[in-house]
Write a protein that holds these residues in place. Structure first.
Motif, PDB file in Angstrom:
ATOM      1  N   VAL A 444      11.880  46.013  55.772  1.00 25.12           N
ATOM      2  CA  VAL A 444      11.848  44.712  55.235  1.00 25.12           C
ATOM      3  C   VAL A 444      12.243  44.702  53.808  1.00 25.12           C
ATOM      4  CG1 VAL A 444      10.335  42.822  54.706  1.00 25.12           C
ATOM      5  CG2 VAL A 444      10.298  43.860  56.838  1.00 25.12           C
ATOM      6  N   ARG A 445      13.143  43.970  53.218  1.00 27.77           N
ATOM      7  CA  ARG A 445      13.434  43.957  51.697  1.00 27.77           C
ATOM      8  C   ARG A 445      12.812  42.804  51.278  1.00 27.77           C
ATOM      9  NH1 ARG A 445      17.068  41.326  48.386  1.00 27.77           N
ATOM     10  NH2 ARG A 445      17.859  42.604  46.634  1.00 27.77           N
ATOM     11  N   MET A 446      12.007  43.276  50.264  1.00 30.37           N
ATOM     12  CA  MET A 446      11.006  42.409  49.334  1.00 30.37           C
ATOM     13  C   MET A 446      11.580  42.455  47.876  1.00 30.37           C
ATOM     14  SD  MET A 446       7.287  42.800  51.034  1.00 30.37           S
ATOM     15  CE  MET A 446       7.118  44.640  50.905  1.00 30.37           C
ATOM     16  N   ASP A 447      12.009  41.385  47.442  1.00 27.92           N
ATOM     17  CA  ASP A 447      12.342  41.211  46.066  1.00 27.92           C
ATOM     18  C   ASP A 447      11.192  40.780  45.176  1.00 27.92           C
ATOM     19  OD1 ASP A 447      13.618  40.798  43.594  1.00 27.92           O
ATOM     20  OD2 ASP A 447      15.403  39.829  44.039  1.00 27.92           O
ATOM     21  N   MET A 448      10.428  41.520  44.734  1.00 26.85           N
ATOM     22  CA  MET A 448       9.273  41.027  44.328  1.00 26.85           C
ATOM     23  C   MET A 448       9.402  40.589  42.809  1.00 26.85           C
ATOM     24  SD  MET A 448       7.231  42.037  46.524  1.00 26.85           S
ATOM     25  CE  MET A 448       5.671  41.677  45.829  1.00 26.85           C
ATOM     26  N   CYS A 449       8.320  39.421  42.475  1.00 33.60           N
ATOM     27  CA  CYS A 449       8.374  38.734  41.399  1.00 33.60           C
ATOM     28  C   CYS A 449       7.128  38.295  40.982  1.00 33.60           C
ATOM     29  CB  CYS A 449       9.315  37.266  41.532  1.00 33.60           C
ATOM     30  SG  CYS A 449       9.612  36.267  40.105  1.00 33.60           S
TER      31      CYS A 449
END
Length: 505
Positions: A444-449
């Motif tokens: 799973v790719r998670m682009d955190m912010c």
């Protein structure tokens, strides 16, 4: 499908991350066909939103102008070449067109049936299955498994499928109960021709059926009484376009042919402040490596996201809903391989679930009990990849937790063994029928912010205290280590240290 010939323009949408509308998809295909003179040999593997920059999305305010673009992956069967294109729907032209060498787009849904027809028409295949007593090709099932890349010179650059085959006893029989062991048609999907049929020896068909439908099973359990899920005042969530609000959560969703469900701009309201958590999250890839080294199985190593596209294989829940309660559905729009707009009705399910106890305490001194029940929001879709069904579920909880769960159902991939043989690399599940050992590995790719874009990743291990500070041998603490680069962040789990990772601003 008829497509208008005049220059299309973008459709008015409320947010830059709104998925492409059917009209926008049709417009993108029409622009590409016209500007690049695409002919009948062209297949459209992907036509989806070309997502705008993060700065554009995060700076967007209602009423701002929205530039719309489509991203397309195109295969020319005649030349075996793959292209990536960007189409400006606002300007009505192709802004980028690149030939990408040495790659193959995913196997497209149209190719499933075309591959099966090519195999069934192949004289060499007909001869091979006749050795096994199979004369009616209409009862043969062909699954076009990806061939992978094993460095074989004669396969270099060829769009191949190593098809696996089963046979039904009748048109509604469960064919996965009877694998045609040892026969592997190898198909050039660009030419849609069988280039060879591998025959590794006759193994008898397993004798038993494994039918599961109501046509065959008449008596189901009668010892369960009805369980009703009702929400008389309706759901607690609200939906506007593809934006979802529930409790303190707020997010947008999208859907792509490759990934299926995508989450965008997930935030949580804390003391009146809307705090960002995730910019984008999706299933990026998955692989299913098989551990059976026999010729029929050693190349079974499917990447079901990249090689097939779980989005294109998503179930239409209109055919049978898998959720209970008050449900909101989202349709998904894409193209078939010929560029015609395809709709998956009710592809994404949104609903709430009771999840037992969130918090409870009994004060034994006052004999007072307090219980808070847990409610969770569920955003999900299910994809059928051959014999398997994958259920992908994002859960959002009242305590700020986000959970991602993948559920596997359907049927295992099957293989046949000779009478009396015990398979070493699988589990016998019926006479002469086994399931080869394998794994399902998800990424799973998670682009955190988290509270903004300046995020860092820490690895946390549970460490015993040094002896001089630990006279009783019981002291331990959580040690956080910054993973400053992607190279450093290539890590393994370590259950003995209860290792986990945290993302901080």
């Amino acid at each position: 499908m008829t497509v208008a010939q005049e220059r299309p323009t973008a459709i008015a949408v409320a947010h830059p991350l709104e998925p492409l509308t059917p009209a926008e998809i049709a417009a993108a295909v029409a622009i590409l066909r016209q500007e690049k003179s695409l002919g009948a040999s062209t297949r459209f593997a992907t036509v989806t939103l070309n997502e705008p920059s993060k700065e554009t999305v995060m700076g967007f305010r209602p009423g701002d102008d929205i530039a719309r673009e489509a991203f397309a992956i195109i295969l020319d069967n005649a030349t075996a070449q793959t292209y990536e294109a960007i189409v400006s729907l606002t300007e009505g032209n192709v802004t980028s067109w690149k030939h990408i060498s040495g790659v193959q787009p995913p196997i497209m849904l149209d190719e499933f049936s075309e591959c099966e027809n090519a195999v069934k028409a192949c004289p060499e295949f007909i001869e091979a299955i006749a050795k096994r007593g199979i004369t009616d090709t209409s009862l043969v099932m062909v699954d076009p498994w990806s061939a992978g890349n094993y460095g074989l010179e004669d396969e270099e650059g060829v769009r191949l499928s190593r098809a696996l085959c089963w046979v039904r006893a009748n048109p509604t029989d469960n064919g996965y109960a009877r694998p045609i062991e040892g026969v592997i048609p190898v198909v050039d999907l660009n030419k849609m021709e069988v280039i060879r049929v591998e025959d590794h020896g006759v193994v008898p068909l397993p004798p038993q059926s494994a039918n599961y439908s109501q046509e065959y099973i008449k008596n189901f359990r009668t010892d369960l009484k009805p369980l009703e899920i009702i929400q008389p005042e309706g759901p607690s969530f609200t939906v506007e376009g593809h934006q979802i609000c529930w409790q303190k959560w707020k997010m947008r969703i999208g859907f792509t042919p490759r990934e299926g469900l995508v989450l965008y701009t997930v935030s949580y309201t804390d003391s009146g402040e809307e705090r960002p958590i995730l910019y984008r999250a999706s299933l990026a890839e998955m692989t299913v490596p098989y551990g059976d080294p026999q010729p029929h199985h050693y190349r079974k190593n499917a990447f079901d996201v990249g090689e097939y596209g779980v989005g294109t294989l998503a179930n239409s829940l209109k055919l049978g809903c898998d959720c209970l309660g008050e449900i909101h559905y989202f349709d998904a729009f894409m193209t078939n391989s010929r560029g015609e707009v395809a709709q998956i009705e009710h592809a994404v399910c949104l609903h709430e679930e009771d999840f037992g106890i969130l918090w409870k305490h009994v004060d034994w001194r006052t004999e007072e009990t307090e219980v808070r029940r847990s409610r969770r929001l569920v955003v999900s879709f299910i994809a059928t990849v051959g014999n398997y069904e994958y259920g992908f579920f994002w859960y959002f909880y009242q305590d700020g937790t986000i959970q991602y769960e993948v559920k596997l159902t359907g049927m295992v991939s099957t293989a046949a063994v000779a009478p009396g043989e015990t398979p070493k690399y699988g589990t016998l599940i019926a006479p002469q029928l086994y399931a080869p050992v394998h794994q399902h590995i998800f990424n799973v790719r998670m682009d955190m912010c988290v509270d903004g874009l300046q995020n860092s990743v820490y690895e946390v291990d549970i460490e015993p205290e040094d002896d001089e500070l630990n006279p009783y041998g019981n002291a331990f603490y959580a040690k956080s280590t910054l993973l400053a680069t992607e190279q450093e962040a290539q890590r393994l789990i370590d259950p003995m240290k209860a290792r986990y990772w945290k993302i901080v601003n």
